[in-house]
Design a protein around this motif. Structure first.
Motif, PDB file in Angstrom:
ATOM      1  N   SER A 645       0.826  -1.213   0.000  1.00 10.11           N
ATOM      2  CA  SER A 645       0.000   0.000   0.000  1.00 10.11           C
ATOM      3  C   SER A 645       0.857   1.259   0.000  1.00 10.11           C
ATOM      4  O   SER A 645       0.551   2.234  -0.702  1.00 10.11           O
ATOM      5  N   ASN A 646       1.966   1.246   0.758  1.00  4.23           N
ATOM      6  CA  ASN A 646       2.848   2.412   0.757  1.00  4.23           C
ATOM      7  C   ASN A 646       3.493   2.633  -0.606  1.00  4.23           C
ATOM      8  O   ASN A 646       3.669   3.776  -1.053  1.00  4.23           O
ATOM      9  N   LYS A 647       3.845   1.526  -1.276  1.00  3.23           N
ATOM     10  CA  LYS A 647       4.439   1.655  -2.599  1.00  3.23           C
ATOM     11  C   LYS A 647       3.449   2.233  -3.595  1.00  3.23           C
ATOM     12  O   LYS A 647       3.808   3.071  -4.443  1.00  3.23           O
ATOM     13  N   LYS A 648       2.182   1.807  -3.505  1.00  2.00           N
ATOM     14  CA  LYS A 648       1.156   2.356  -4.397  1.00  2.00           C
ATOM     15  C   LYS A 648       0.995   3.861  -4.176  1.00  2.00           C
ATOM     16  O   LYS A 648       0.871   4.645  -5.128  1.00  2.00           O
ATOM     17  N   LYS A 649       0.965   4.268  -2.902  1.00  2.01           N
ATOM     18  CA  LYS A 649       0.827   5.697  -2.607  1.00  2.01           C
ATOM     19  C   LYS A 649       2.022   6.492  -3.120  1.00  2.01           C
ATOM     20  O   LYS A 649       1.870   7.590  -3.661  1.00  2.01           O
ATOM     21  N   GLU A 650       3.230   5.940  -2.942  1.00  4.75           N
ATOM     22  CA  GLU A 650       4.429   6.635  -3.427  1.00  4.75           C
ATOM     23  C   GLU A 650       4.433   6.752  -4.944  1.00  4.75           C
ATOM     24  O   GLU A 650       4.809   7.791  -5.492  1.00  4.75           O
ATOM     25  N   GLU A 651       4.004   5.693  -5.625  1.00  3.04           N
ATOM     26  CA  GLU A 651       3.952   5.748  -7.096  1.00  3.04           C
ATOM     27  C   GLU A 651       2.934   6.775  -7.572  1.00  3.04           C
ATOM     28  O   GLU A 651       3.187   7.520  -8.527  1.00  3.04           O
ATOM     29  N   GLU A 652       1.788   6.836  -6.897  1.00  2.00           N
ATOM     30  CA  GLU A 652       0.775   7.823  -7.278  1.00  2.00           C
ATOM     31  C   GLU A 652       1.276   9.238  -7.052  1.00  2.00           C
ATOM     32  O   GLU A 652       1.101  10.130  -7.900  1.00  2.00           O
ATOM     33  N   ALA A 653       1.933   9.470  -5.902  1.00  2.00           N
ATOM     34  CA  ALA A 653       2.488  10.799  -5.634  1.00  2.00           C
ATOM     35  C   ALA A 653       3.592  11.144  -6.621  1.00  2.00           C
ATOM     36  O   ALA A 653       3.703  12.294  -7.074  1.00  2.00           O
ATOM     37  N   GLN A 654       4.393  10.160  -7.001  1.00  2.00           N
ATOM     38  CA  GLN A 654       5.466  10.411  -7.962  1.00  2.00           C
ATOM     39  C   GLN A 654       4.901  10.751  -9.339  1.00  2.00           C
ATOM     40  O   GLN A 654       5.441  11.618 -10.043  1.00  2.00           O
ATOM     41  N   LYS A 655       3.817  10.089  -9.732  1.00  2.00           N
ATOM     42  CA  LYS A 655       3.180  10.425 -11.014  1.00  2.00           C
ATOM     43  C   LYS A 655       2.663  11.859 -11.016  1.00  2.00           C
ATOM     44  O   LYS A 655       2.848  12.606 -11.993  1.00  2.00           O
ATOM     45  N   LEU A 656       2.024  12.252  -9.913  1.00  2.00           N
ATOM     46  CA  LEU A 656       1.505  13.620  -9.844  1.00  2.00           C
ATOM     47  C   LEU A 656       2.640  14.644  -9.856  1.00  2.00           C
ATOM     48  O   LEU A 656       2.526  15.701 -10.487  1.00  2.00           O
ATOM     49  N   ARG A 657       3.737  14.320  -9.181  1.00  2.00           N
ATOM     50  CA  ARG A 657       4.885  15.243  -9.202  1.00  2.00           C
ATOM     51  C   ARG A 657       5.498  15.332 -10.592  1.00  2.00           C
ATOM     52  O   ARG A 657       5.913  16.419 -11.026  1.00  2.00           O
ATOM     53  N   SER A 658       5.560  14.202 -11.288  1.00  2.00           N
ATOM     54  CA  SER A 658       6.118  14.239 -12.651  1.00  2.00           C
ATOM     55  C   SER A 658       5.231  15.049 -13.587  1.00  2.00           C
ATOM     56  O   SER A 658       5.728  15.810 -14.439  1.00  2.00           O
ATOM     57  N   LYS A 659       3.912  14.928 -13.441  1.00  2.00           N
ATOM     58  CA  LYS A 659       3.016  15.749 -14.253  1.00  2.00           C
ATOM     59  C   LYS A 659       3.227  17.230 -13.979  1.00  2.00           C
ATOM     60  O   LYS A 659       3.286  18.050 -14.902  1.00  2.00           O
ATOM     61  N   ARG A 660       3.322  17.562 -12.696  1.00  2.89           N
ATOM     62  CA  ARG A 660       3.523  18.969 -12.355  1.00  2.89           C
ATOM     63  C   ARG A 660       4.861  19.469 -12.854  1.00  2.89           C
ATOM     64  O   ARG A 660       4.984  20.613 -13.323  1.00  2.89           O
ATOM     65  N   ARG A 661       5.896  18.614 -12.822  1.00  4.17           N
ATOM     66  CA  ARG A 661       7.214  19.015 -13.296  1.00  4.17           C
ATOM     67  C   ARG A 661       7.189  19.297 -14.793  1.00  4.17           C
ATOM     68  O   ARG A 661       7.780  20.273 -15.272  1.00  4.17           O
ATOM     69  N   LYS A 662       6.477  18.447 -15.545  1.00  8.23           N
ATOM     70  CA  LYS A 662       6.383  18.674 -16.991  1.00  8.23           C
ATOM     71  C   LYS A 662       5.631  19.962 -17.301  1.00  8.23           C
ATOM     72  O   LYS A 662       6.007  20.720 -18.205  1.00  8.23           O
ATOM     73  N   ILE A 663       4.561  20.231 -16.540  1.00 10.37           N
ATOM     74  CA  ILE A 663       3.796  21.462 -16.775  1.00 10.37           C
ATOM     75  C   ILE A 663       4.653  22.692 -16.480  1.00 10.37           C
ATOM     76  O   ILE A 663       4.655  23.672 -17.238  1.00 10.37           O
ATOM     77  N   GLU A 664       5.388  22.633 -15.356  1.00 10.40           N
ATOM     78  CA  GLU A 664       6.235  23.778 -15.015  1.00 10.40           C
ATOM     79  C   GLU A 664       7.347  23.974 -16.039  1.00 10.40           C
ATOM     80  O   GLU A 664       7.673  25.111 -16.406  1.00 10.40           O
ATOM     81  N   ASN A 665       7.946  22.890 -16.532  1.00 12.81           N
ATOM     82  CA  ASN A 665       8.988  23.012 -17.552  1.00 12.81           C
ATOM     83  C   ASN A 665       8.420  23.577 -18.850  1.00 12.81           C
ATOM     84  O   ASN A 665       9.075  24.390 -19.530  1.00 12.81           O
ATOM     85  N   ALA A 666       7.192  23.158 -19.203  1.00 11.32           N
ATOM     86  CA  ALA A 666       6.569  23.673 -20.424  1.00 11.32           C
ATOM     87  C   ALA A 666       6.283  25.171 -20.303  1.00 11.32           C
ATOM     88  O   ALA A 666       6.512  25.934 -21.245  1.00 11.32           O
ATOM     89  N   THR A 667       5.793  25.597 -19.142  1.00 11.85           N
ATOM     90  CA  THR A 667       5.525  27.037 -18.945  1.00 11.85           C
ATOM     91  C   THR A 667       6.817  27.846 -18.966  1.00 11.85           C
ATOM     92  O   THR A 667       6.857  28.961 -19.486  1.00 11.85           O
ATOM     93  N   LYS A 668       7.887  27.276 -18.387  1.00 16.42           N
ATOM     94  CA  LYS A 668       9.175  27.991 -18.408  1.00 16.42           C
ATOM     95  C   LYS A 668       9.707  28.121 -19.820  1.00 16.42           C
ATOM     96  O   LYS A 668      10.243  29.168 -20.210  1.00 16.42           O
ATOM     97  N   SER A 669       9.578  27.055 -20.619  1.00 19.02           N
ATOM     98  CA  SER A 669      10.063  27.115 -22.006  1.00 19.02           C
ATOM     99  C   SER A 669       9.242  28.102 -22.841  1.00 19.02           C
ATOM    100  O   SER A 669       9.781  28.798 -23.705  1.00 19.02           O
ATOM    101  N   GLN A 670       7.938  28.177 -22.580  1.00 19.64           N
ATOM    102  CA  GLN A 670       7.106  29.135 -23.311  1.00 19.64           C
ATOM    103  C   GLN A 670       7.436  30.573 -22.912  1.00 19.64           C
ATOM    104  O   GLN A 670       7.413  31.472 -23.747  1.00 19.64           O
ATOM    105  N   ALA A 671       7.721  30.769 -21.619  1.00 17.63           N
ATOM    106  CA  ALA A 671       8.070  32.123 -21.166  1.00 17.63           C
ATOM    107  C   ALA A 671       9.423  32.532 -21.692  1.00 17.63           C
ATOM    108  O   ALA A 671       9.648  33.695 -22.027  1.00 17.63           O
TER     109      ALA A 671
END
Length: 671
Positions: A645-671
């Motif tokens: 269960s802890n591994k599932k939670k960590e994987e879910e949190a890691q996916k959300l962080r990776s999505k946010r990282r890609k969005i932030e990188n995309a906004t930085k590249s556009q700016a």
């Protein structure tokens, strides 16, 4: 010799009864039986064995407790149902004879009236029991209050639901009992605390509702009849507990003009007495504060003259800033520990959150929920446009007393705004239509909800018109350790070296894509070359050329040794392909990426931090396996479940962080 037991006299066959048998025993129709069960709170039961509970060979699906049906035999509503049935027969007989006047007279004078007061007293012996069952009641009544009037939903029912809901909202406004609210896809959730009981209900958005035929409104109307009686009792008890007259005075004319909450006027003797008591209290508190300030100033002067004001000034400022009766905040003992549940704000703090502000609600913002929330949290002066209805503090948007304006549209550029109007009045504010008035705070509606959920005033610049709003999170979901929290920065919740590993993975993915694109390009080039060769070496008609080509083939043929060499080369290629396929299968079984010839280069490109992280993780897994060997089988299984269960939670949190990282990188590249 023991007495032989008859079938159906003991066990589950005696404890359960089918719906058909219950209807026959009560001697009423099936719709009346449904209504009676809803009123009395009796619902179907599921026996352990339907075969044993059923007294017949046919499999029945709906069972009830025999004691519940026996309890319904003495219900006074049965007589009312039978009177309605006999009246319906008389009306049908009159209509069959053509006596329409007699039928109307019978329906008007002899129609029995159902009273559910005794059922409310039976089901809720104490007032706390009624408050605990108020969630579904409020959700259903607020839903019917927003429905359009149809044949299945009469306008009288809608008006009654609206009146009861507004009366309940006025109690929450008077006592400042509202605590939290959340904007969801389904609607707006509200939570209030009344006499220690948390009540949560859902209010739909005010869109155009479509009444579908899939819903059985007869059953829902039965629930509405019961819940309107219940909420009427609750409102009466709540109003009388704080000294208000129930029902409050209602102005139907102003309600037709869109006044809604302001169409009600509360009256009560205790309210005026409380106001009279609070005024001298406020005066005495003000005088005491003035005396204490004078004494404090004298003490500060003496301390300054003595030269002891190095640390005492800061301590005095802190003492003045902290309130003696403020709610304590619980902090975790360690930074890695879970966050402790914080106490909620009291009614006094909720009543003073917006008390010093004057709000103007623009036409595009939802007036009804904003007015309710602002009044429940202490705001006395709320203004809106004249089109939105009556009951506003003022309809003038340019009023200088307005401190905050709630806007739900982006700010227009200066070039798109009209010119400043010529105003001949002295002291009037000259503002363009759609422009911004200086000295006024412009915010989006989410600022109100986030402020009441955090029990404090947030920065209004984060909620400016056209700005990207912060995440609107549910106030009932508490963040746990290791879970993703969108309110915290990405660097604060990332693991050590996670950003670097993500960057390396992106680089590897981009390289793989480039290699695949190059391979496809080379394949296309090879196919084009083969097509060109086929065009150049097609079928020849001239015999001389055929003979020359045969002679060249004979000259090129070097015997069987060259053919054996070609076969050996093809075998080597097949073995290489087999080995590569075997490596791919092994990498897939191990859960590792495999990219053919680029595998060695990609592994060589890994940074030292990534290798160190992988080595440490491997050591931790090995140490954990050693520790699991010392545990018993039962504890080992329990530990495996926890780790899973802890591994599932960590994987879910890691996916959300990776999505946010890609969005932030995309906004930085556009700016």
């Amino acid at each position: 010799m023991a007495k032989i037991k008859k079938r159906g006299t003991t066990g589950q066959a005696k404890n359960f009864i089918t719906r058909t048998q219950a209807v026959r025993k009560l001697q009423i129709s099936l719709p009346d039986f449904r209504r009676l069960c809803i009123f009395k709170g009796i619902y179907p039961r599921e026996p352990r064995s339907k075969k044993k509970a059923s007294k017949t060979s046919t499999p029945n699906t709906t069972f009830y407790y025999t004691k519940d049906i026996q309890y319904l035999l003495h219900e006074p509503l049965l007589r009312k149902f039978r009177e309605q049935k006999s009246l319906a027969k008389k009306i049908a007989r009159s209509l069959g004879r053509g006596e329409v006047g007699d039928a109307a007279r019978l329906e008007k004078n002899l129609a029995p009236k159902l009273s559910l007061d005794h059922i409310i007293k039976e089901r809720y012996p104490t007032f706390v029991d009624a408050l605990r069952d108020l969630d579904d009641c409020l959700s259903l009544l607020f839903l019917f209050a927003s429905l359009p009037s149809t044949t299945s939903v009469p306008p009288k029912t809608i008006a009654q639901c609206q009146r009861l809901c507004h009366e309940f909202q006025h109690y929450l406004i008077t006592t400042n009992s509202l605590r939290k609210s959340f904007l969801s896809i389904k609607g707006i959730y509200y939570q209030a605390t009344i006499q220690g009981q948390d009540i949560l209900w859902l209010v739909p958005y005010r869109f155009v509702q479509k009444v579908n035929g899939d819903v059985d409104y007869r059953i829902m109307a039965t629930f509405v009849d019961f819940y309107t009686t219940l909420l009427g009792f609750v409102n009466f008890r709540l109003y009388t507990s704080i000294g208000l007259v129930y029902p409050p005075k209602f102005d139907a004319i102003s309600d037709e003009k869109g006044a809604e909450l302001t169409a009600f006027r509360l009256e009560g003797k205790n309210v005026e007495q409380l106001k009279a008591i609070e005024q001298p209290k406020a005066a005495t508190n003000a005088s005491n504060n003035e005396v204490s300030r004078e004494v404090q100033e004298k003490v500060d002067n003496v301390v300054k003259m003595a030269g002891l004001d190095k640390d005492s000034g800061e301590q005095a400022a802190e003492d003045q800033a902290t309130n003696e009766y403020a709610i304590d905040k619980f902090e975790p003992a360690a930074p890695e520990a879970d966050t402790l549940p914080q106490p909620e704000a009291s009614g006094d703090e909720a009543g003073s959150l917006f008390s010093s502000f004057t709000f103007f609600i623009s036409r595009e913002a939802p007036k009804a929920p904003l007015e309710f929330i602002l009044r429940a949290f202490g705001c006395k002066r709320i203004a809106w446009d004249e089109i939105s209805g009556e009951g506003a503090f003022t309809h003038d948007e340019k009023d200088t007393r307005i401190t905050h304006q709630i806007v739900d549209r982006p700010q227009l550029p200066e070039s798109a705004l009209p010119s400043v109007p010529e105003d001949s009045k002295n002291g009037a504010v000259k503002v363009r239509n759609g422009g911004r008035i200086p000295g006024r705070t412009y915010i989006q509606p989410q600022w109100v909800w986030d402020c009441i959920n955090d029990s404090k005033l947030l920065r209004p610049d984060l909620y400016a018109p056209g700005a990207t709003l912060p995440p609107h999170l549910s106030p009932w979901v508490k963040t746990t350790r290791g879970a993703y929290d969108p309110r915290i920065t990405l660097a604060a919740q990332e693991e050590e070296g996670e950003a670097e590993r993500a960057a390396e993975e992106e680089d590897e993915e981009s390289e793989d894509e480039e290699n695949v694109a190059e391979a496809k390009a080379t394949e296309v080039d090879d196919e084009e070359e083969e097509e060109d060769e086929e065009e150049d070496h097609g079928m020849d008609v001239d015999g001389s050329e055929d003979s020359e080509s045969e002679e060249e083939e004979e000259e090129d043929f070097g015997g069987f040794d060259d053919a054996a060499d070609a076969v050996s080369e093809s075998e080597d290629e097949e073995e290489a392909l087999r080995s590569q396929h075997q490596k791919e299968l092994e990498a897939e079984a191990a859960g590792l990426p495999f990219s053919g010839s680029t595998n060695g280069t990609s592994s060589a490109k890994k940074s030292s931090k990534t290798k160190k992280y992988e080595a440490e993780k491997r050591k931790e897994e090995e140490e954990l396996e050693r520790q699991k060997m010392m545990l018993s089988r039962k504890k080992r299984k329990l530990l495996d479940k926890m780790l899973y269960s802890n591994k599932k939670k960590e994987e879910e949190a890691q996916k959300l962080r990776s999505k946010r990282r890609k969005i932030e990188n995309a906004t930085k590249s556009q700016a």
